[in-house]
Every structure is written in structure tokens, then in C-alpha cells.
Design an enzyme around this catalytic site. Structure first.
Site, short mmCIF file in Angstrom:
data_model
loop_
_atom_site.label_atom_id
_atom_site.label_comp_id
_atom_site.label_asym_id
_atom_site.label_seq_id
_atom_site.Cartn_x
_atom_site.Cartn_y
_atom_site.Cartn_z
N ASN A 172 0.85 -1.21 0.00
CA ASN A 172 0.00 0.00 0.00
C ASN A 172 0.88 1.25 0.00
O ASN A 172 0.60 2.23 -0.68
CB ASN A 172 -0.89 0.14 1.24
CG ASN A 172 -1.35 -1.14 1.85
OD1 ASN A 172 -0.56 -2.05 1.97
ND2 ASN A 172 -2.59 -1.21 2.23
N CYS A 173 1.94 1.17 0.83
CA CYS A 173 2.77 2.36 1.04
C CYS A 173 3.50 2.78 -0.23
O CYS A 173 3.94 3.92 -0.36
CB CYS A 173 3.78 2.09 2.16
SG CYS A 173 3.01 1.36 3.61
N TYR A 225 29.35 8.39 14.72
CA TYR A 225 29.85 9.65 14.15
C TYR A 225 31.07 9.47 13.27
O TYR A 225 32.04 8.81 13.64
CB TYR A 225 30.22 10.65 15.27
CG TYR A 225 31.14 11.75 14.77
CD1 TYR A 225 30.68 12.64 13.78
CD2 TYR A 225 32.45 11.87 15.21
CE1 TYR A 225 31.52 13.62 13.27
CE2 TYR A 225 33.29 12.86 14.70
CZ TYR A 225 32.83 13.73 13.73
OH TYR A 225 33.65 14.68 13.21
P1 FAD Z 1 -4.65 -3.39 4.94
O1 FAD Z 1 -3.22 -3.54 4.67
O2 FAD Z 1 -5.36 -2.23 4.33
O3 FAD Z 1 -5.37 -4.73 4.50
C1 FAD Z 1 -6.73 -4.94 4.70
C2 FAD Z 1 -7.24 -5.87 3.61
O4 FAD Z 1 -8.44 -6.46 4.05
C3 FAD Z 1 -7.60 -5.11 2.34
O5 FAD Z 1 -6.86 -5.61 1.24
C4 FAD Z 1 -9.09 -5.35 2.16
O6 FAD Z 1 -9.46 -5.58 0.82
C5 FAD Z 1 -9.31 -6.61 2.97
N1 FAD Z 1 -10.67 -6.74 3.50
C6 FAD Z 1 -11.36 -5.79 4.20
N2 FAD Z 1 -12.57 -6.27 4.56
C7 FAD Z 1 -12.64 -7.52 4.07
C8 FAD Z 1 -13.66 -8.52 4.09
N3 FAD Z 1 -14.82 -8.31 4.71
N4 FAD Z 1 -13.41 -9.68 3.47
C9 FAD Z 1 -12.23 -9.91 2.84
N5 FAD Z 1 -11.24 -9.00 2.79
C10 FAD Z 1 -11.45 -7.83 3.40
N6 FAD Z 1 1.79 3.18 6.56
C11 FAD Z 1 3.04 3.46 6.98
O7 FAD Z 1 3.41 3.09 8.10
N7 FAD Z 1 3.92 4.12 6.17
C12 FAD Z 1 3.59 4.53 4.93
O8 FAD Z 1 4.39 5.11 4.20
C13 FAD Z 1 2.28 4.28 4.47
N8 FAD Z 1 1.90 4.67 3.23
C14 FAD Z 1 0.65 4.36 2.79
C15 FAD Z 1 0.28 4.76 1.51
C16 FAD Z 1 -0.97 4.45 1.03
C17 FAD Z 1 -1.38 4.90 -0.33
C18 FAD Z 1 -1.88 3.70 1.84
C19 FAD Z 1 -3.23 3.34 1.31
C20 FAD Z 1 -1.52 3.31 3.11
C21 FAD Z 1 -0.26 3.63 3.60
N9 FAD Z 1 0.14 3.27 4.89
C22 FAD Z 1 1.41 3.57 5.33
C23 FAD Z 1 -0.78 2.60 5.82
C24 FAD Z 1 -0.56 1.10 5.84
O9 FAD Z 1 -0.60 0.62 4.54
C25 FAD Z 1 -1.66 0.47 6.69
O10 FAD Z 1 -1.55 0.99 8.00
C26 FAD Z 1 -1.55 -1.03 6.75
O11 FAD Z 1 -1.60 -1.58 5.48
C27 FAD Z 1 -2.71 -1.59 7.60
O12 FAD Z 1 -2.70 -2.98 7.55
P2 FAD Z 1 -4.06 -3.79 7.71
O13 FAD Z 1 -3.71 -5.22 7.59
O14 FAD Z 1 -4.77 -3.32 8.90
O15 FAD Z 1 -4.95 -3.31 6.49
#
Ligand code: FAD
Length: 565
Positions: free
Chosen positions: A41-42, A426
Site C-alpha cells: 500500500n505504502c 559519528y
Molecule cells: P490493509 O493492509 O489495508 O489490508 C486490509 C485488507 O483487508 C484489504 O486488502 C481489504 O481488501 C481486505 N478486506 C477488508 N474487509 C474484508 C472482508 N470483509 N473480506 C475480505 N477481505 C477484506 N503506513 C506506513 O506506516 N507508512 C507509509 O508510508 C504508508 N503509506 C501508505 C500509503 C498508502 C497509499 C496507503 C493506502 C496506506 C499507507 N500506509 C502507510 C498505511 C498502511 O498501509 C496500513 O496501516 C496497513 O496496510 C494496515 O494494515 P491492515 O492489515 O490493517 O490493512
């Protein structure tokens, strides 16, 4: 033992891999609504700016990789549509066929993440408005940008996704207007630190419209107008909606699982929900802020991965704990890295803490070695103990590594006194014998011990001229380029000869200003030891003028070579 995991990216994929490493006989089934798992995602914004050139680099693992390496059964394009905690099963729907089915579990891990907010505004359904959350989103944006040779874009929302998208759109030659409802971008930063980043965005051609609310959208042929009250209609070919995210937890409506703040899932220190055998991790959960000890929502990749591991440990019989988050965060803004950890000043004030701040702009490495860059640093600390509560660090070189040291200091409950003793790496190309983190420790120690009394640049304009004199100790050319109105000027290097001039003002408190607070500190020590009552203007003219203009000038700060200690 069978574990079902909902969501196959940061938190979900981490949990799955850890369970497998701990228990090779476990049955693991993972559901993912989208077509990709374990994606970056990042990295998504950088695919638009062509920094990441190939789409395949955004996907870290395929379902086949996971099957082959970890023997995990992954169901992509399959949404879990309800969770039945009584009978320990989930109901799912295959999105391409519409077929539904059930999957039973012994343990359930919820990692559904968050969804991008699309505010209910007139015209929001336009196909020219995009959000950025997953690979499919970025594929759509890429296709649209290429097919329509995008030359002007509007990004709504100045959070880190908005800033990254704005930079990447500029990098492919588009004009960009960035609209933000608040008076600053990037809320983890205090206003003046955000001004520092805003200056860089403006320098690169991003037009920033702050305190601007979008009212509606008006599609007109190839273009779309973003209608605002403050700036009228802004025309663009594409709109990126980056106006916030919300926990994606609607699926849990009837599950009986206890919810927390906003739409988050409440969990204990083992990442277990109110229902035994159901764990939740990632953006969707409510955690403890380790600085305030209060409930919070921190939506970042590091915490999601760590929580996934903790949930897996507990499922496999290891009783590991997640202690909480502090929101350590870094964002790239062209040449700048802007990092923050712990509390900013606004949060410390809102929490009613007895805090103070230190501002400094040390060089990233020894100034006699070429190309050192200034780092702008703001540290929030507990006024009496000197305990580090938070830090914001911005610069072209070495900002992230300094912020990481502050992040470790906060985790370890270190004080400013401890910072002075940290022995950090350093050599001239990398740092100074007194690293910027040590310098922050010295400055805070001086503030706590009363060796320096500060006044903040925000209080300067309201000073009673009868009681206070502003003394500017910068060089002539710096003073002539701009100074605080009414400031008396004696360059530091002439102060010993000319300080007699100040005897006429002996009844006043002298507020001393230089570029960033270092030369003024030296003047402060000299004058106070000669009977004057003084205050040092924290952050100096650099901060004062930067905040006044809403953005800092991005010219390098002259190294003045005199340390704080
Ligand atoms: P996610 O990684 O979002 O995964 C959740 C997944 O669950 C999704 O793919 C979704 O489709 C799936 N899902 C949801 N509901 C259901 C369901 N009912 N059934 C089946 N599947 C489902 N964080 C940082 O620390 N540094 C960064 O630089 C950074 N940059 C980012 C840039 C972008 C563009 C984005 C969008 C996010 C960024 N983040 C960053 C945030 C980071 O990506 C998230 O904090 C992290 O991915 C969260 O992990 P997660 O597993 O909770 O959710």
C-alpha cells in the site's frame, strides 16, 4: 487447529506467516476481498510518479507464493460478509460469481484495514474522482492518467497520502492543486513544522489551498470542477480524494464483538477481541497510545505487522503482548523527509500536560564536510523530568534516523539527560561529534535548569514594547534581508564591544533573536551574566518568519558553528 484470517495484506499476511512458522500443522485460510494479497500500500503513490516502474513490484507475494512457501489457502476476490462468533464460522461471497459459502474456524484473525472516505457531496460519483487504497485503485488511476495525458490535477486532503500523490503527479508533469480543510497539511506535525513542508511543496509548484472546503463537483466533458466557497471553481482532469480513512468494520455489525472508538475493534494486549478465539489487528483496531496511555487509533504499517505477529503468537500458545503505539511516521516531500513520533505540542496541550518544547536546526553532518543540510527539529518534553514526549524532525538528510532515536527514547522512557549521554555513530559524512539528538538533550537540559529562558516566536508580536526589547544578533546581511519589526541590531560578534548600547534598555527584558536560536543563546549567556534580563526566541527568525508566511523559506540556513552546550 484451523485459523481463518480476514484481510490478506499487512496485518493479515503477517499473522498468517507467523502462525505457519510456529505451527506447521495448522490449517490457515485467508480471505481477501481484492485480487491481490500482501501488496505494498505504502508504495502505491510512487507507481504513479514512475519511481516504482513496474506494477509487479507493488505485489510482494502472490497467492501461489503463499501456498507454495507457507501452505496457506488464500481466497482472493472473496469477501467475508458476516461473522458468526456463536457458531465459529464466517459467511463469504465470491465477488466474481456471486456464490456464497461458509468457513468454520477455531481461531479468527480480523485484519480488514480501513477504507478511503468519499464524502457525500454532489457529483462525488464522477469517474474522474479516485481514491488510493489498493492495487486496483492505483491501476485505475494509472490507466486514466496515461490515457488522458493528465496536465492538471486536484488532490483533496493534505494527509500523507494526499502529499505523496501530489508529489508524484507533479513528477509526471501535471499541475497540482492541493486542497486542505485545516490551516495546515499533515496533522501529526505542529503548525510551524507543517509550514516547513508547505514551503517545499510550494517551491515545487504545488498550489496549496488551506482552510478550503470542497462543496461539490461539477463534471463538464473532459474536465471536472471542484467547487469551493473560498476559491470558487478549480478545474482539473482528475481529482484524487485523500480526505481520510475509516476502519472497514461494517462486516462485524451483528458479530457481538465489542467495538471501540470510531469504527474500531476493541482488543486487549494480546490483540484478542471481546470474543475469545477472535483476534483483530491493524488499522481496524483500537490500541493504547503509549505516551498518553489513552485509547487511540494508529493506522500505520509497522503497528499492523507487529500486531499480526502478536495475535499469531497467542493463537499458537505464546503469550506475547502489544504494548501500544506512538505513531512514528515519516513522509517524503520531494527532497525532504518529514518524520514525527509521540506527541506533538498541540496534543500535549490538549492532554493538559506540563510540557515545554525545544526547537533547533542543527546540521545533518559536520559542516566542514561537504553538503551538510539543516535539520529542523522540535522536541516536546515533560517540563520537570525532561522525559521525551514527542519529536518532529524534518530535513533533507538524516531526519528519519534522528526521529528513530527519539522514537526509541520514548519507548524506553528516556529523558533529555539520557539523550545527552547517547553515544551515537559519528564520522564527518554522517553526523557531528555532538549529534543533533545530543544537541536536543543539551538544549532541554539548559531549559530545565534555567540556564536559558525561552520565548516562543508565536508570542513575539504581542510583546509590550514598554517592557521588552527585541535584539537581533544576526549578521548585517541577514538582518537587512528581513527582521522582526522594531528589532535592535547588534551582530553577535560585535556584542562584547557594543553591549554598552543596551544600558539604555536595562529596565526591559531583552528578547534575543538570531536565525535559529543558537547565536542568540550565546548572546543570552553573555548578557545575563552582565546583569541583563533576557529571553531567547526559540527557533529564531527562521521560525518566526516561516510561521508568518505560512511556509518556511527553503534556502539553507547559514551554519554558525557555535554549539549549544
Ligand atoms: P490493509 O493492509 O489495508 O489490508 C486490509 C485488507 O483487508 C484489504 O486488502 C481489504 O481488501 C481486505 N478486506 C477488508 N474487509 C474484508 C472482508 N470483509 N473480506 C475480505 N477481505 C477484506 N503506513 C506506513 O506506516 N507508512 C507509509 O508510508 C504508508 N503509506 C501508505 C500509503 C498508502 C497509499 C496507503 C493506502 C496506506 C499507507 N500506509 C502507510 C498505511 C498502511 O498501509 C496500513 O496501516 C496497513 O496496510 C494496515 O494494515 P491492515 O492489515 O490493517 O490493512
Amino acid at each position: 487447529m484451523k485459523t481463518v484470517i480476514v484481510g490478506a495484506v499487512a496485518g493479515g499476511a503477517s499473522a498468517a506467516a507467523r502462525i505457519r512458522r510456529l505451527d506447521d500443522s495448522a490449517e490457515i485460510v485467508m480471505f481477501e476481498r481484492g485480487g491481490y494479497i500482501s501488496y505494498a500500500n505504502c508504495g502505491l503513490p510512487y507507481y504513479i510518479g514512475r519511481k516504482i516502474k513496474e506494477e509487479k513490484n507493488l505485489v510482494l507475494n502472490t497467492p501461489d507464493d503463499f501456498k507454495n512457501r507457507f501452505n496457506i489457502d488464500i481466497k482472493i476476490n472473496t469477501e467475508v460478509i458476516s461473522v458468526d462468533t456463536k457458531n465459529k464460522k464466517v459467511l463469504f461471497k465470491e465477488l466474481h460469481t456471486g456464490k456464497t459459502g461458509e468457513e468454520s474456524y477455531d481461531f479468527l484473525v480480523l485484519s480488514p484495514g480501513a477504507k478511503a472516505v468519499r464524502p457525500k457531496l454532489k457529483g462525488i460519483e464522477s469517474e474522474k474522482i479516485f481514491t488510493v487504497r489498493n492495487v486496483e485503485d492505483i491501476q485505475k488511476i494509472k490507466k486514466y492518467v496515461v490515457e488522458n495525458s493528465i496536465e492538471n490535477a486536484v488532490v483533496i486532503g493534505g494527509g500523507f497520502i494526499g502529499v505523496e500523490m501530489a508529489e508524484n503527479l507533479i513528477n509526471i508533469g501535471s499541475e497540482v492543486v492541493l486542497i486542505e480543510k485545516l490551516d495546515q497539511i499533515l496533522a501529526p506535525f505542529d503548525y510551524e513544522m507543517a509550514c516547513c513542508i508547505q514551503g517545499k511543496l510550494a517551491e515545487k509548484g504545488i498550489k496549496l489551498l488551506l482552510e478550503t472546503e470542497v462543496k461539490e463537483f461539477d463534471e463538464n466533458g473532459k474536465n471536472i470542477s471542484v467547487v469551493t466557497e473560498k476559491h470558487g471553481k478549480i478545474h482539473a482532469q482528475i481529482v484524487i480524494m485523500a480526505a481520510g480513512i475509516l476502519q472497514d468494520t461494517d462486516v462485524l455489525k451483528d458479530s457481538g464483538i465489542e467495538m471501540g472508538i470510531k469504527n474500531s475493534i476493541s482488543v486487549d494486549k494480546h490483540m484478542m477481541t471481546s470474543v475469545k478465539e477472535v483476534y483483530a489487528v491493524g488499522d481496524a483496531v483500537e490500541i493504547k497510545n503509549i505516551v498518553t496511555e489513552k485509547k487511540a487509533s494508529v493506522m500505520l504499517a509497522g503497528p499492523a505487522n507487529r500486531q499480526g505477529r502478536v495475535a499469531a503468537d497467542n493463537i499458537c500458545g505464546l503469550s506475547s503482548e502489544y504494548r501500544g503505539a506512538q505513531g512514528s511516521f515519516v513522509v517524503k516531500a520531494f527532497e525532504l523527509a518529514a518524520a514525527s513520533t509521540g506527541l506533538n505540542e498541540r496534543q500535549a496541550r490538549n492532554e493538559g500536560l506540563n510540557y515545554d518544547i525545544a526547537i533547533l536546526c542543527p546540521p545533518s553532518h559536520a559542516t566542514y564536510y561537504p553538503n551538510s543540510k539543516n535539520i529542523t527539529m522540535k522536541v516536546v518534553f515533560e517540563r520537570e523530568s525532561g522525559k521525551i514526549l514527542g519529536a518532529q524532525v524534518i530535513g533533507e538528510e538524516g531526519a528519519d534516523k534522528r526521529c528513530d532515536v527519539f522514537a526509541s527514547a520514548i519507548r524506553a522512557n528516556l529523558t533529555a539527560y539520557d539523550l545527552t549521554e547517547l553515544e551515537l555513530c559519528y564520522a564527518p559524512p554522517f553526523s557531528s561529534a555532538k549529534d543533533p539528538v545530543n544537541m536536543a538533550g543539551y538544549l532541554i537540559e539548559n531549559i530545565i535548569s534555567g540556564r536559558v529562558k525561552q520565548i516562543h516566536y508565536s508570542d513575539v508580536d504581542s510583546l509590550d514594547k514598554e517592557k521588552y526589547l527585541i535584539l537581533d544578533v544576526r549578521k548585517d546581511d541577514e538582518y537587512n534581508e528581513g527582521h522582526i519589526e522594531g528589532a535592535y541590531h547588534i551582530p553577535l560578534d560585535s556584542l562584547r564591544q557594543r553591549f554598552g548600547e543596551l544600558h539604555d534598555f536595562k529596565e526591559k527584558t531583552i528578547c534575543i533573536c538570531c536565525k535559529t536560536g543558537v547565536r542568540s543563546y550565546n548572546a543570552y549567556r553573555f548578557l545575563t551574566q552582565n546583569g541583563f534580563d533576557c529571553l531567547n526566541i526559540a527557533g529564531g527568525y527562521y521560525f518566526y518568519s516561516g510561521v508568518k508566511n505560512g511556509m518556511f523559506d527553503s534556502k539553507p540556513i547559514h551554519a554558525c558553528g557555535i554549539g549549544i552546550k
